[in-house]
Write a protein that holds these residues in place. Structure first.
Motif, PDB file in Angstrom:
ATOM      1  N   ALA A   1      14.160 -14.410  -6.277  1.00 39.90           N
ATOM      2  CA  ALA A   1      14.715 -14.705  -5.849  1.00 39.90           C
ATOM      3  C   ALA A   1      14.516 -16.079  -4.756  1.00 39.90           C
ATOM      4  CB  ALA A   1      16.456 -14.723  -5.601  1.00 39.90           C
ATOM      5  N   LEU A   2      13.915 -15.087  -3.712  1.00 39.20           N
ATOM      6  CA  LEU A   2      14.013 -15.603  -2.175  1.00 39.20           C
ATOM      7  C   LEU A   2      12.507 -16.156  -2.541  1.00 39.20           C
ATOM      8  CD1 LEU A   2      13.664 -15.303   0.313  1.00 39.20           C
ATOM      9  CD2 LEU A   2      12.642 -13.206   1.117  1.00 39.20           C
ATOM     10  N   ALA A   3      11.471 -15.994  -3.521  1.00 35.17           N
ATOM     11  CA  ALA A   3      10.342 -17.101  -3.815  1.00 35.17           C
ATOM     12  C   ALA A   3      10.542 -18.591  -4.012  1.00 35.17           C
ATOM     13  CB  ALA A   3       9.481 -15.858  -5.275  1.00 35.17           C
ATOM     14  N   ARG A   4      11.538 -17.628  -4.936  1.00 32.39           N
ATOM     15  CA  ARG A   4      12.239 -19.640  -5.668  1.00 32.39           C
ATOM     16  C   ARG A   4      13.020 -20.978  -4.863  1.00 32.39           C
ATOM     17  NH1 ARG A   4      17.112 -22.393  -7.086  1.00 32.39           N
ATOM     18  NH2 ARG A   4      16.861 -23.511  -8.509  1.00 32.39           N
ATOM     19  N   ALA A   5      13.335 -19.949  -3.493  1.00 35.21           N
ATOM     20  CA  ALA A   5      14.167 -20.907  -2.860  1.00 35.21           C
ATOM     21  C   ALA A   5      12.959 -21.333  -1.328  1.00 35.21           C
ATOM     22  CB  ALA A   5      15.272 -19.561  -2.400  1.00 35.21           C
TER      23      ALA A   5
ATOM     24  N   GLY B   1       9.702 -26.038   0.320  1.00 31.49           N
ATOM     25  CA  GLY B   1       7.737 -26.534   0.894  1.00 31.49           C
ATOM     26  C   GLY B   1       7.785 -25.796   0.825  1.00 31.49           C
ATOM     27  N   LEU B   2       7.676 -24.044   1.288  1.00 29.38           N
ATOM     28  CA  LEU B   2       6.497 -23.099   1.741  1.00 29.38           C
ATOM     29  C   LEU B   2       5.767 -22.473   0.363  1.00 29.38           C
ATOM     30  CD1 LEU B   2       9.455 -20.730   3.630  1.00 29.38           C
ATOM     31  CD2 LEU B   2       8.038 -22.834   5.048  1.00 29.38           C
TER      32      LEU B   2
ATOM     33  N   ALA C   1      11.186 -19.567 -11.919  1.00 28.44           N
ATOM     34  CA  ALA C   1       9.607 -19.629 -11.903  1.00 28.44           C
ATOM     35  C   ALA C   1       9.602 -21.332 -11.279  1.00 28.44           C
ATOM     36  CB  ALA C   1       8.835 -19.894 -13.353  1.00 28.44           C
ATOM     37  N   HIS C   2       8.423 -21.128  -9.975  1.00 30.30           N
ATOM     38  CA  HIS C   2       8.053 -22.747  -9.458  1.00 30.30           C
ATOM     39  C   HIS C   2       6.767 -22.792  -8.774  1.00 30.30           C
ATOM     40  CE1 HIS C   2       8.366 -25.263  -5.875  1.00 30.30           C
ATOM     41  NE2 HIS C   2      10.028 -26.060  -5.972  1.00 30.30           N
TER      42      HIS C   2
ATOM     43  N   GLU D   1       2.542 -18.695  -6.036  1.00 25.63           N
ATOM     44  CA  GLU D   1       1.204 -17.158  -6.549  1.00 25.63           C
ATOM     45  C   GLU D   1       2.122 -16.221  -6.919  1.00 25.63           C
ATOM     46  OE1 GLU D   1      -3.261 -15.958  -4.881  1.00 25.63           O
ATOM     47  OE2 GLU D   1      -2.288 -17.489  -4.168  1.00 25.63           O
ATOM     48  N   VAL D   2       2.111 -15.745  -8.093  1.00 32.90           N
ATOM     49  CA  VAL D   2       2.108 -14.620  -8.256  1.00 32.90           C
ATOM     50  C   VAL D   2       0.564 -13.393  -8.003  1.00 32.90           C
ATOM     51  CG1 VAL D   2       3.428 -12.641  -9.987  1.00 32.90           C
ATOM     52  CG2 VAL D   2       3.713 -15.122  -9.611  1.00 32.90           C
ATOM     53  N   VAL D   3       0.628 -12.683  -7.611  1.00 32.41           N
ATOM     54  CA  VAL D   3      -0.445 -11.073  -7.474  1.00 32.41           C
ATOM     55  C   VAL D   3       0.036  -9.910  -8.254  1.00 32.41           C
ATOM     56  CG1 VAL D   3      -2.203 -10.561  -6.172  1.00 32.41           C
ATOM     57  CG2 VAL D   3      -1.179 -12.536  -5.534  1.00 32.41           C
ATOM     58  N   ARG D   4      -0.580 -10.200  -9.258  1.00 32.19           N
ATOM     59  CA  ARG D   4      -0.612  -8.844  -9.982  1.00 32.19           C
ATOM     60  C   ARG D   4      -0.687  -7.379  -9.431  1.00 32.19           C
ATOM     61  NH1 ARG D   4       3.658  -9.589 -10.836  1.00 32.19           N
ATOM     62  NH2 ARG D   4       4.212 -11.479 -12.867  1.00 32.19           N
ATOM     63  N   ALA D   5       0.037  -7.107  -8.931  1.00 33.87           N
ATOM     64  CA  ALA D   5      -0.942  -5.930  -7.751  1.00 33.87           C
ATOM     65  C   ALA D   5       0.383  -4.699  -7.083  1.00 33.87           C
ATOM     66  CB  ALA D   5      -1.847  -6.155  -6.632  1.00 33.87           C
TER      67      ALA D   5
END
Length: 354
Positions: free
Chosen positions: A20-24, A29-30, A86-87, A91-95
């Motif tokens: 939710a936070l990542a999408r917002a 524009g961040l 999703a947006h 960038e998603v880091v699998r860790a």
């Protein structure tokens, strides 16, 4: 390994709060990096039906009538909500994150991701000194649950005791899932320490007979306080920030509602973000809800049923204020006052005893 400046925002945690936070933030524009070991939400999530407007476009849910209540319920279709979050700016880091600071997240393999701000959306684990909500549930075909809950219906809190069991109080929670099956769950609302899964399983089977299906186990604290306004380090968000309602265990609606405000406050720095997360009215409401939690912890099994019968007999606007009015100090105060006025003497004594 060398530090890597990766984004404006690094978010640790791939659950609903993190996404939710990542999408917002991405929509504002961040540049966002979200760090999580997996990309699945295995739990069953719900919220009040009138709160689903905070979900992103494209999210789906199963509406349900709550037996005995006027307010509807919604069980989220997790895959659709995740997809809606999703947006291209994320960038998603699998860790797995091993440690966090205000501007850095050290991954389990040693790499440090640097950003203008770091958020901790990893949730909160239970602990011996915490008041916890615990639950044991089984996902069954709808026909197996037909004797408990009708199609399109949800059972929010059935406080009747399972045969052969007394204290502490537990209740049955039964909700339809998007896949057509039903979650039947025995829940201990609030206890220090939380009631164990083995006993919850035994209570569920005593209540409904043998159940066969995928198991869901729930354990989280309901008494996580707001972080200090002048705190340093990574900024907690979601359950990690004390969003969990002590009377229901809900936090999703507030999480999705606050995410855009956090993104808007980013340019003002960490202090501005912390003020958005926990303004003064929200902190006062939290203190009142903690008073309500103290009352719950003092009730016997019989008194739990009596207490919630009284609460859900309040006018819907009073219920809504207490359950959803995170900054509605007047509404929460009024709801508690009306409940106190309607309560019998033995419950009143427990409401005012520290």
């Amino acid at each position: 390994m060398a530090d890597v400046l990766v984004a404006d925002v690094v978010i640790a945690g791939g659950g609903p709060a993190g996404w939710a936070l990542a999408r917002a933030c991405a929509r504002s524009g961040l540049r966002v990096t979200l760090v999580a070991p997996t990309n699945t939400w295995p739990a069953t999530y719900g919220m009040w039906l009138d709160e689903t407007s905070v979900l992103p476009a494209g999210a789906r849910w199963v509406p349900a009538r709550v037996r005995g209540l006027a307010r509807g319920y919604a069980v989220l279709d997790n895959e659709s909500v995740l997809a809606a979050c999703a947006h291209p700016g994320i960038e998603v880091v699998r860790a797995r994150v091993a440690a966090m600071t205000a501007t850095g997240a050290r991954l389990a393999h040693g790499e440090v991701l640097r950003a203008g701000m770091v958020f901790d959306a990893t949730g909160v684990l239970g602990a011996a000194n915490r008041v916890e909500q615990t639950a044991f549930g089984v996902v069954v075909p709808a026909e197996r649950a037909a004797s408990v809950v009708a199609p399109g219906e949800a059972v929010f809190m059935d406080w009747r005791r399972p045969p052969g069991f007394g204290e502490p109080a537990t209740f049955l929670y039964a909700v339809p899932r998007p896949d057509g099956r039903v979650l039947l769950e025995e829940t201990c609302l609030a206890r220090r320490p939380g009631l164990g899964f083995a006993e919850l399983r035994d209570r569920l089977h005593a209540r409904l007979g043998p159940l066969d299906g995928p198991v869901e186990r729930v354990r989280f604290p309901v008494d996580v306080p707001p972080p200090p306004l002048l705190a340093s380090g990574a900024i907690p968000f979601g359950a990690a920030a004390g969003f969990v309602h002590p009377a229901t265990g809900f936090s999703l609606a507030d999480t999705f509602r606050l995410a855009p405000a956090v993104a808007s406050a980013f340019r003002g720095g960490p202090a501005a973000v912390r003020r958005v997360l926990w303004p003064a009215p929200a902190r006062l409401v939290y203190r009142l809800r903690r008073r309500g939690l103290a009352t719950l912890l003092s009730l016997t099994a019989t008194e739990h049923e009596e207490f919630f019968d009284l609460f859900f007999a309040l006018p819907e606007r009073r219920q809504r204020a207490y359950l959803s009015g995170r900054t509605d100090l007047a509404g929460v105060t009024a709801a508690m006052a009306v409940l106190f006025a309607r309560a019998p003497a033995h419950l009143r004594r427990k409401m005012v005893t520290p």
